[in-house]
Design a protein around this motif. Structure first.
Motif, short mmCIF file in Angstrom:
data_model
loop_
_atom_site.label_atom_id
_atom_site.label_comp_id
_atom_site.label_asym_id
_atom_site.label_seq_id
_atom_site.Cartn_x
_atom_site.Cartn_y
_atom_site.Cartn_z
N GLN A 29 0.83 -0.99 0.09
CA GLN A 29 0.15 0.27 -0.25
C GLN A 29 0.84 0.86 -0.11
N ALA A 30 0.42 2.57 -0.76
CA ALA A 30 1.12 2.89 -1.16
C ALA A 30 0.87 4.68 -0.89
N VAL A 31 1.32 5.74 -0.01
CA VAL A 31 1.05 6.15 0.06
C VAL A 31 1.88 7.60 0.13
N SER A 32 1.56 9.21 -0.19
CA SER A 32 2.68 10.00 0.19
C SER A 32 2.74 10.98 0.47
N THR A 33 2.07 11.29 1.87
CA THR A 33 2.45 11.83 2.91
C THR A 33 2.41 11.12 4.65
N ALA A 34 2.71 12.03 4.93
CA ALA A 34 3.13 11.89 6.46
C ALA A 34 1.28 11.20 7.38
N VAL A 35 0.78 12.10 6.99
CA VAL A 35 -0.59 12.35 7.57
C VAL A 35 -1.27 10.84 7.32
N ALA A 36 -1.58 10.19 5.83
CA ALA A 36 -1.33 9.59 5.11
C ALA A 36 -0.99 8.45 5.29
N ALA A 37 0.14 8.12 6.41
CA ALA A 37 0.55 6.56 6.63
C ALA A 37 -0.37 7.26 8.47
N LEU A 38 0.24 8.09 9.19
CA LEU A 38 0.11 7.55 10.15
C LEU A 38 -1.34 7.19 9.96
N ARG A 39 -2.46 7.73 8.57
CA ARG A 39 -4.40 7.51 9.24
C ARG A 39 -3.41 5.58 9.06
N GLU A 40 -3.17 4.83 7.83
CA GLU A 40 -3.39 4.06 7.63
C GLU A 40 -2.80 3.06 9.22
N ALA A 41 -1.48 3.56 9.46
CA ALA A 41 -0.62 2.52 10.79
C ALA A 41 -1.48 2.37 11.55
N ALA A 42 -2.59 3.40 11.99
CA ALA A 42 -3.32 3.28 13.37
C ALA A 42 -4.29 2.93 13.02
N ASN A 43 -4.64 2.32 11.74
CA ASN A 43 -6.41 1.75 11.53
C ASN A 43 -6.13 0.31 10.81
N GLN A 44 -4.97 -0.04 10.68
CA GLN A 44 -4.68 -1.67 10.09
C GLN A 44 -3.65 -2.03 9.85
N GLU A 45 -3.64 -3.48 10.17
CA GLU A 45 -2.27 -4.35 11.39
C GLU A 45 -1.32 -4.51 9.84
N LEU A 46 0.05 -3.70 9.65
CA LEU A 46 1.14 -3.28 8.88
C LEU A 46 1.97 -4.64 9.80
N ASP A 47 3.06 -5.14 8.70
CA ASP A 47 3.73 -6.45 8.79
C ASP A 47 5.48 -4.65 8.95
N LEU A 48 5.16 -4.13 8.12
CA LEU A 48 6.64 -3.53 7.72
C LEU A 48 6.00 -1.97 7.40
N VAL A 49 6.84 -1.03 7.43
CA VAL A 49 6.81 0.29 6.74
C VAL A 49 7.46 0.43 6.58
#
Length: 230
Positions: A29-49
């Motif tokens: 999943q690709a995002v271009s901003t820090a705000v979008a990254a923080l939102r995705e990290a808070a709302n879903q389970e990720l293995d790596l950023v």
């Protein structure tokens, strides 16, 4: 296969990384901003950023500190900043590893695998299966052929890729975002008509319609799933 959040604002670099990581079997999943990254990290389970530091809305080090407030997901900083002070700042802010651009996909993959092993988040690879079966639908991954009952299906490359991706996850709803990234290899979610058109073509060949689905089901507002007829 691991779920990776790529935070990169350069569209060329982002597209190249999405393509390379997807080819290696990761869901990206690709995002271009820090705000979008923080939102995705808070709302879903990720293995790596995979995090660039030169973001347009917030400095990457500050974003990393904020990320650590919402998630313990492993983070690799991938940036053009190669100074010792930048590396120290990122590691102090919570990065698990640091890689300086430009780098090869092989180098990045080795770093990712090593970090996933260290953190215990590496997911086992699924057992190799040559033929997938969903009801009377048989999909030969090696031969790139699909058969419904006794009838061979004439599928385009993209139709086969879409069908195979869904068949590997039977009865699971796959989001449009995941499909456009994993099947089409695009870093951004594009026009939904891309998925809808290919799904429509695929339905015709499966002998069904959107109004009366047998195998391919649309979950409104979410995505698609493939399941055997009840």
């Amino acid at each position: 296969m691991s779920k990776v959040l790529l935070v990169e604002d350069d569209p060329v670099v982002q597209a190249a990384l999405v393509h390379a990581l997807t080819e290696l079997g990761h869901v990206v999943q690709a995002v271009s901003t820090a705000v979008a990254a923080l939102r995705e990290a808070a709302n879903q389970e990720l293995d790596l950023v995979l995090l660039d530091l030169g973001l347009p809305d917030l400095d990457g080090v500050a974003a990393l500190r904020m990320l650590r407030g919402v998630s313990n997901v492993p983070v690799i900083v991938a940036t053009a900043r190669g100074s010792e002070s930048s590396i120290v700042s990122a590691l102090d802010a919570g990065a698990d590893d640091y890689i300086v651009k430009p780098f090869s996909s092989e180098h990045l993959t080795a770093r990712m695998n090593a970090l996933l092993r260290r953190t215990g988040t590496e997911r086992p690879k699924p057992e190799h299966v040559d033929v997938l079966t969903v009801g009377d639908l048989h999909i030969d991954l090696g031969q790139r052929q699909a058969r419904l009952g006794d009838k061979m299906l004439s599928l385009s490359r993209r139709e086969f890729d879409l069908l195979a991706y869904l068949a590997q996850r039977p009865s699971k709803v796959i989001t449009r975002r995941e499909l456009i990234q994993a099947v089409w290899g695009h870093p951004h979610v594009g026009d939904d008509k891309t998925i809808d058109v290919h799904a429509s073509w695929l339905r015709r060949k499966l002998g069904e319609t959107a109004a009366n689905p047998k195998y391919l089901h649309t979950v409104r507002g979410v995505g698609l799933k493939l399941s055997a007829p009840e």
